[in-house]
Design a protein around this motif. Sequence first.
Motif, PDB file in Angstrom:
ATOM      1  N   GLU A  88       0.863  -1.181   0.000  1.00  0.00           N
ATOM      2  CA  GLU A  88       0.000   0.000   0.000  1.00  0.00           C
ATOM      3  C   GLU A  88       0.896   1.227   0.000  1.00  0.00           C
ATOM      4  OE1 GLU A  88      -2.406  -0.298   3.541  1.00  0.00           O
ATOM      5  OE2 GLU A  88      -2.791  -2.421   3.159  1.00  0.00           O
ATOM      6  N   VAL A  89       0.827   2.014  -1.064  1.00  0.00           N
ATOM      7  CA  VAL A  89       1.563   3.275  -1.110  1.00  0.00           C
ATOM      8  C   VAL A  89       0.688   4.318  -0.430  1.00  0.00           C
ATOM      9  CG1 VAL A  89       2.553   5.051  -2.587  1.00  0.00           C
ATOM     10  CG2 VAL A  89       2.820   2.641  -3.192  1.00  0.00           C
ATOM     11  N   LEU A  90       1.215   4.954   0.600  1.00  0.00           N
ATOM     12  CA  LEU A  90       0.445   5.889   1.415  1.00  0.00           C
ATOM     13  C   LEU A  90       0.649   7.341   0.986  1.00  0.00           C
ATOM     14  CD1 LEU A  90       1.199   4.169   4.838  1.00  0.00           C
ATOM     15  CD2 LEU A  90      -0.791   3.827   3.335  1.00  0.00           C
ATOM     16  N   ALA A  91       1.856   7.694   0.568  1.00  0.00           N
ATOM     17  CA  ALA A  91       2.151   9.072   0.154  1.00  0.00           C
ATOM     18  C   ALA A  91       3.494   9.098  -0.559  1.00  0.00           C
ATOM     19  CB  ALA A  91       2.184  10.002   1.368  1.00  0.00           C
ATOM     20  N   ALA A  92       3.683  10.127  -1.359  1.00  0.00           N
ATOM     21  CA  ALA A  92       4.964  10.333  -2.032  1.00  0.00           C
ATOM     22  C   ALA A  92       5.205  11.830  -2.165  1.00  0.00           C
ATOM     23  CB  ALA A  92       4.971   9.670  -3.405  1.00  0.00           C
ATOM     24  N   THR A  93       6.469  12.233  -2.014  1.00  0.00           N
ATOM     25  CA  THR A  93       6.852  13.622  -2.239  1.00  0.00           C
ATOM     26  C   THR A  93       8.051  13.625  -3.171  1.00  0.00           C
ATOM     27  OG1 THR A  93       8.339  13.681  -0.337  1.00  0.00           O
ATOM     28  CG2 THR A  93       6.068  14.375   0.043  1.00  0.00           C
ATOM     29  N   GLY A  94       8.083  14.595  -4.076  1.00  0.00           N
ATOM     30  CA  GLY A  94       9.177  14.649  -5.035  1.00  0.00           C
ATOM     31  C   GLY A  94       9.226  13.356  -5.825  1.00  0.00           C
ATOM     32  N   GLY A  95      10.416  12.976  -6.212  1.00  0.00           N
ATOM     33  CA  GLY A  95      10.605  11.676  -6.839  1.00  0.00           C
ATOM     34  C   GLY A  95      10.125  11.545  -8.272  1.00  0.00           C
ATOM     35  N   SER A  96       9.793  12.646  -8.923  1.00  0.00           N
ATOM     36  CA  SER A  96       9.337  12.580 -10.308  1.00  0.00           C
ATOM     37  C   SER A  96      10.542  12.485 -11.244  1.00  0.00           C
ATOM     38  CB  SER A  96       8.505  13.816 -10.664  1.00  0.00           C
ATOM     39  OG  SER A  96       9.355  14.916 -10.965  1.00  0.00           O
ATOM     40  N   PRO A  97      10.305  12.331 -12.536  1.00  0.00           N
ATOM     41  CA  PRO A  97      11.438  12.327 -13.472  1.00  0.00           C
ATOM     42  C   PRO A  97      12.244  13.622 -13.442  1.00  0.00           C
ATOM     43  CG  PRO A  97       9.500  11.414 -14.538  1.00  0.00           C
ATOM     44  CD  PRO A  97       9.050  11.980 -13.207  1.00  0.00           C
ATOM     45  N   PHE A  98      11.685  14.685 -12.860  1.00  0.00           N
ATOM     46  CA  PHE A  98      12.357  15.985 -12.841  1.00  0.00           C
ATOM     47  C   PHE A  98      13.014  16.300 -11.501  1.00  0.00           C
ATOM     48  CE2 PHE A  98       8.699  16.101 -15.698  1.00  0.00           C
ATOM     49  CZ  PHE A  98       9.378  16.239 -16.899  1.00  0.00           C
ATOM     50  N   HIS A  99      12.873  15.435 -10.512  1.00  0.00           N
ATOM     51  CA  HIS A  99      13.457  15.643  -9.192  1.00  0.00           C
ATOM     52  C   HIS A  99      14.760  14.867  -9.036  1.00  0.00           C
ATOM     53  CE1 HIS A  99       9.179  16.631  -8.155  1.00  0.00           C
ATOM     54  NE2 HIS A  99       9.810  17.611  -7.557  1.00  0.00           N
TER      55      HIS A  99
END
Length: 140
Positions: A88-99
């Motif tokens: 279960e993924v609860l949250a994510a911050t940043g981590g995109s292809p641009f970060h």
Amino acid sequence: MPRHSPRARPAPVTDAAPCPCGRDAAYGDCCGPLHRGAAEAPTAERLMRSRYSAFAVGDRDHLLRTWHPRTRPPDLTLDPRLEWVRLEVLAATGGSPFHTEGTVSFRAVYREKGREGALDENSRFLRHDGAWAYLDALDG
């Protein structure tokens, strides 16, 4: 009553099987190419999902390969008594292809000796040589 010995490693998953990471995709279209080194995760969340799947299918090499060299252990032994059953993924911050950095908070549900347990973690990921790498778990 028959005795059950611990599994040496999970049964191999086929490319057509549902991906253990929980996305609505077949293993061969989801985490399989990442495990084989044929593709890289475009986001920190996809890397985290592939690492969960690596635990589920017993792919120690993928786990070590995607661990940041600053915190990577010299070796890794997977516990054959754990059966990873749900992510279960609860949250994510940043981590995109641009970060260049991101965090993913998740709950990984496992079964051991017939009982369910859960691992809750907020993982930190950094780019290393252009690819996402697991750095560590954040406290608190």
